[in-house]
Design a protein around this motif. Sequence first.
Motif, mmCIF file in Angstrom:
data_model
loop_
_atom_site.group_PDB
_atom_site.id
_atom_site.type_symbol
_atom_site.label_atom_id
_atom_site.label_comp_id
_atom_site.label_asym_id
_atom_site.label_seq_id
_atom_site.Cartn_x
_atom_site.Cartn_y
_atom_site.Cartn_z
ATOM 1 N N TRP A 34 0.857 -1.177 0.000
ATOM 2 C CA TRP A 34 0.000 0.000 0.000
ATOM 3 C C TRP A 34 0.899 1.235 0.000
ATOM 4 O O TRP A 34 1.923 1.273 0.684
ATOM 5 C CB TRP A 34 -0.874 0.062 1.248
ATOM 6 C CG TRP A 34 -1.984 -0.905 1.329
ATOM 7 C CD1 TRP A 34 -2.003 -2.091 2.008
ATOM 8 C CD2 TRP A 34 -3.280 -0.772 0.729
ATOM 9 N NE1 TRP A 34 -3.216 -2.688 1.873
ATOM 10 C CE2 TRP A 34 -4.030 -1.901 1.099
ATOM 11 C CE3 TRP A 34 -3.886 0.208 -0.065
ATOM 12 C CZ2 TRP A 34 -5.352 -2.097 0.684
ATOM 13 C CZ3 TRP A 34 -5.190 0.019 -0.468
ATOM 14 C CH2 TRP A 34 -5.911 -1.128 -0.100
ATOM 15 N N TYR A 94 -3.509 10.478 -2.667
ATOM 16 C CA TYR A 94 -3.930 9.305 -3.426
ATOM 17 C C TYR A 94 -3.436 8.032 -2.747
ATOM 18 O O TYR A 94 -2.316 7.981 -2.237
ATOM 19 C CB TYR A 94 -3.354 9.335 -4.838
ATOM 20 C CG TYR A 94 -3.811 10.491 -5.682
ATOM 21 C CD1 TYR A 94 -3.114 11.688 -5.686
ATOM 22 C CD2 TYR A 94 -4.939 10.380 -6.492
ATOM 23 C CE1 TYR A 94 -3.521 12.761 -6.463
ATOM 24 C CE2 TYR A 94 -5.349 11.446 -7.284
ATOM 25 C CZ TYR A 94 -4.638 12.629 -7.259
ATOM 26 O OH TYR A 94 -5.055 13.685 -8.038
ATOM 27 N N CYS A 95 -4.253 7.040 -2.829
ATOM 28 C CA CYS A 95 -3.893 5.721 -2.328
ATOM 29 C C CYS A 95 -3.579 4.821 -3.525
ATOM 30 O O CYS A 95 -4.288 4.861 -4.541
ATOM 31 C CB CYS A 95 -5.063 5.158 -1.534
ATOM 32 S SG CYS A 95 -4.833 3.484 -0.938
ATOM 33 N N LYS A 96 -2.537 4.043 -3.384
ATOM 34 C CA LYS A 96 -2.197 3.074 -4.431
ATOM 35 C C LYS A 96 -2.013 1.701 -3.820
ATOM 36 O O LYS A 96 -1.368 1.559 -2.783
ATOM 37 C CB LYS A 96 -0.909 3.480 -5.144
ATOM 38 C CG LYS A 96 -0.581 2.588 -6.335
ATOM 39 C CD LYS A 96 0.710 2.993 -7.019
ATOM 40 C CE LYS A 96 1.915 2.474 -6.292
ATOM 41 N NZ LYS A 96 3.173 2.701 -7.064
ATOM 42 N N ARG A 98 -0.697 -2.180 -4.710
ATOM 43 C CA ARG A 98 0.024 -3.039 -5.642
ATOM 44 C C ARG A 98 -0.214 -4.482 -5.244
ATOM 45 O O ARG A 98 0.053 -4.885 -4.110
ATOM 46 C CB ARG A 98 1.514 -2.752 -5.636
ATOM 47 C CG ARG A 98 2.312 -3.660 -6.582
ATOM 48 C CD ARG A 98 3.794 -3.442 -6.460
ATOM 49 N NE ARG A 98 4.164 -2.121 -6.937
ATOM 50 C CZ ARG A 98 5.412 -1.648 -6.905
ATOM 51 N NH1 ARG A 98 6.384 -2.397 -6.411
ATOM 52 N NH2 ARG A 98 5.686 -0.453 -7.346
ATOM 53 N N GLU A 104 -1.086 -2.453 -10.375
ATOM 54 C CA GLU A 104 -1.264 -1.299 -9.501
ATOM 55 C C GLU A 104 -2.625 -0.665 -9.724
ATOM 56 O O GLU A 104 -3.097 -0.560 -10.859
ATOM 57 C CB GLU A 104 -0.157 -0.271 -9.737
ATOM 58 C CG GLU A 104 1.227 -0.784 -9.363
ATOM 59 C CD GLU A 104 2.300 0.265 -9.514
ATOM 60 O OE1 GLU A 104 3.382 0.095 -8.950
ATOM 61 O OE2 GLU A 104 2.040 1.274 -10.205
ATOM 62 N N TYR A 105 -3.201 -0.230 -8.627
ATOM 63 C CA TYR A 105 -4.537 0.370 -8.665
ATOM 64 C C TYR A 105 -4.501 1.657 -7.849
ATOM 65 O O TYR A 105 -3.984 1.671 -6.728
ATOM 66 C CB TYR A 105 -5.574 -0.590 -8.073
ATOM 67 C CG TYR A 105 -5.576 -1.949 -8.712
ATOM 68 C CD1 TYR A 105 -4.766 -2.975 -8.232
ATOM 69 C CD2 TYR A 105 -6.386 -2.220 -9.820
ATOM 70 C CE1 TYR A 105 -4.759 -4.220 -8.819
ATOM 71 C CE2 TYR A 105 -6.384 -3.473 -10.405
ATOM 72 C CZ TYR A 105 -5.575 -4.467 -9.908
ATOM 73 O OH TYR A 105 -5.572 -5.698 -10.500
ATOM 74 N N TRP A 106 -5.068 2.697 -8.438
ATOM 75 C CA TRP A 106 -5.083 4.006 -7.795
ATOM 76 C C TRP A 106 -6.503 4.393 -7.394
ATOM 77 O O TRP A 106 -7.472 4.083 -8.085
ATOM 78 C CB TRP A 106 -4.562 5.072 -8.752
ATOM 79 C CG TRP A 106 -3.093 5.028 -8.997
ATOM 80 C CD1 TRP A 106 -2.439 4.323 -9.977
ATOM 81 C CD2 TRP A 106 -2.073 5.730 -8.272
ATOM 82 N NE1 TRP A 106 -1.087 4.542 -9.898
ATOM 83 C CE2 TRP A 106 -0.831 5.413 -8.858
ATOM 84 C CE3 TRP A 106 -2.084 6.606 -7.185
ATOM 85 C CZ2 TRP A 106 0.379 5.926 -8.392
ATOM 86 C CZ3 TRP A 106 -0.884 7.123 -6.724
ATOM 87 C CH2 TRP A 106 0.323 6.784 -7.324
#
Length: 116
Positions: A34, A94-96, A98, A104-106
Amino acid sequence: QVQIVESGGGLVQAGGSLRLSCAASGSTLSINIWGWYRQAPGKQRELVAGISSGGNTNYPDSVKGRFLISRDNAKNTASLQMNSLKPEDTAVYYCKARSFDGREYWGQGTQVTVSS
């Protein structure tokens, strides 16, 4: 389809605190890492906190000692506790996420504004 949703932004006075939350939903996704990032107007997006699946954390010097990232693996969530906030912390956060296979997702971002 994976969705990353952030919450918890807002307006706070300098010296105050905010807690941001991030949740991954939409599949049986397992998150490896995260990360919380921020982007101020006219500046590049920068990492402010990261946490691995094993709980190892990293922070830049600008937030070290003030920000604390945590995660709940069972709930697929992460949080960012921000203390002693400064006007220069004002940004979209922003949160990412993996996944273990490298995807990866934002999230969509949440505004944090710190008034002086």
